[in-house]
Design an enzyme around this catalytic site. Structure first.
Site, PDB file in Angstrom:
ATOM      1  N   ASN A 108       0.873  -1.175   0.127  1.00 11.63           N
ATOM      2  CA  ASN A 108       0.024  -0.024  -0.033  1.00 11.63           C
ATOM      3  C   ASN A 108       0.805   1.033   0.231  1.00 11.63           C
ATOM      4  OD1 ASN A 108      -2.619   1.435   0.237  1.00 11.63           O
ATOM      5  ND2 ASN A 108      -2.075   1.885   2.597  1.00 11.63           N
ATOM      6  N   HIS A 110       0.785   5.507   1.050  1.00 13.84           N
ATOM      7  CA  HIS A 110       0.173   6.342   1.847  1.00 13.84           C
ATOM      8  C   HIS A 110       0.740   7.829   1.640  1.00 13.84           C
ATOM      9  CE1 HIS A 110      -2.214   7.853   5.235  1.00 13.84           C
ATOM     10  NE2 HIS A 110      -1.369   8.445   5.714  1.00 13.84           N
ATOM     11  N   ALA A 174       5.607  11.814  -6.418  1.00 14.15           N
ATOM     12  CA  ALA A 174       6.461  10.888  -5.673  1.00 14.15           C
ATOM     13  C   ALA A 174       5.875   9.284  -5.485  1.00 14.15           C
ATOM     14  CB  ALA A 174       6.928  11.532  -4.025  1.00 14.15           C
TER      15      ALA A 174
HETATM   16  C1  GAR Z   1      -3.828   9.584  -3.867  1.00 16.01           C
HETATM   17  O1  GAR Z   1      -3.820  10.818  -3.670  1.00 16.01           O
HETATM   18  C2  GAR Z   1      -3.133   8.860  -2.684  1.00 16.01           C
HETATM   19  O2  GAR Z   1      -2.446   9.774  -2.031  1.00 16.01           O
HETATM   20  C3  GAR Z   1      -4.496   8.606  -1.696  1.00 16.01           C
HETATM   21  O3  GAR Z   1      -5.577   8.230  -2.824  1.00 16.01           O
HETATM   22  C4  GAR Z   1      -5.074   8.873  -4.213  1.00 16.01           C
HETATM   23  C5  GAR Z   1      -4.928   7.688  -4.975  1.00 16.01           C
HETATM   24  O4  GAR Z   1      -4.744   8.242  -6.202  1.00 16.01           O
HETATM   25  N1  GAR Z   1      -4.311   8.072  -0.568  1.00 16.01           N
HETATM   26  C6  GAR Z   1      -4.175   6.544  -0.423  1.00 16.01           C
HETATM   27  O5  GAR Z   1      -4.024   5.768  -1.311  1.00 16.01           O
HETATM   28  C7  GAR Z   1      -4.306   6.231   0.737  1.00 16.01           C
HETATM   29  N2  GAR Z   1      -4.007   4.635   0.778  1.00 16.01           N
HETATM   30  P1  GAR Z   1      -4.925   7.446  -7.717  1.00 16.01           P
HETATM   31  O6  GAR Z   1      -6.250   6.937  -7.514  1.00 16.01           O
HETATM   32  O7  GAR Z   1      -4.819   8.319  -8.716  1.00 16.01           O
HETATM   33  O8  GAR Z   1      -3.793   6.517  -7.727  1.00 16.01           O
END
Ligand code: GAR
Length: 201
Positions: A108, A110, A174
């Site tokens: 995962n 975060h 990142a």
């Molecule tokens: C991202 O902003 C990530 O940081 C957030 O979900 C989004 C996924 O973006 N948080 C998490 O994933 C927590 N586990 P994406 O659907 O464009 O990949």
């Protein structure tokens, strides 16, 4: 043996796209066995389909409990022969039946430097706390929320004028860099876990 990778995503799927790009370039040596979403409207599903990857919806509302959902998910993933699972913006806490079925095989990411700011709205938490540096963490999934052993982290600055959106965009870049690297390390058998400490062989 080549790892069979399944990806779980709930939303727009840009991190899934980063994995697909690495896979298509030949720098991610996996079999992409499928994508699962708990959200029928997830853009991630279209991204998978556009690249010929099987995409399936498992909706929360069709299962009476978190455990039932977890059991259905495990059977689906096992039926695909999955042996590596990447959560890519999968916004649902998984029941322990899932992490037990794939011990140290679920990744995962975060959007914060764990153990700071776990859970939802990590970027907002970082801004409200006033940290000068935040970033993203890739970790293995255990039974807690955002608590498993850490594989990779990348730091980004928090700038004085940042909003939740500008900080999230910087962290997202990142994530896109780090996640394919982490999946590659797992897929090529280079990850060794001793307690909480992870090393690369
Ligand atoms: C991202 O902003 C990530 O940081 C957030 O979900 C989004 C996924 O973006 N948080 C998490 O994933 C927590 N586990 P994406 O659907 O464009 O990949």
């Amino acid at each position: 043996m080549t790892a069979n990778l399944a990806v779980l995503a709930s939303g727009r799927g840009t991190n899934l796209q980063a994995l697909i790009a690495a896979w298509e370039e030949g720098t991610l040596p996996v079999n992409m066995v499928g994508v699962v979403s708990n959200n029928p409207a997830a853009q991630a599903l279209q991204r998978a389909a556009a690249h010929g990857i099987r995409a399936v919806v498992l909706e929360d509302k069709d299962y009476p409990s978190r455990q039932d959902y977890g059991e259905a998910l495990v059977s689906l993933l096992k039926s695909w022969g999955s042996d590596l699972v990447a959560l890519a913006g999968f916004m649902r806490l998984l029941d322990p039946v899932v992490s037990r079925a794939f011990p140290n095989r679920i990744l995962n990411f975060h959007p914060a430097l764990l153990p700071a700011f776990p859970g939802l709205h990590a970027q907002r938490q970082a801004l409200e706390y006033g940290v000068r540096v935040s970033g993203c963490t890739v970790h293995l999934v255990d039974e807690g929320m955002d608590t498993g052993p850490i594989l990779l982290q990348a730091a980004v600055p928090v700038l004085p004028d940042d909003t939740e959106d500008t900080l999230a965009a910087r962290i997202l870049k990142a994530e896109h860099r780090l996640y394919p690297q982490a999946v590659r390390l797992m897929a090529t058998g280079r990850v060794q876990v001793r307690g909480r400490r992870v090393s690369f062989v």
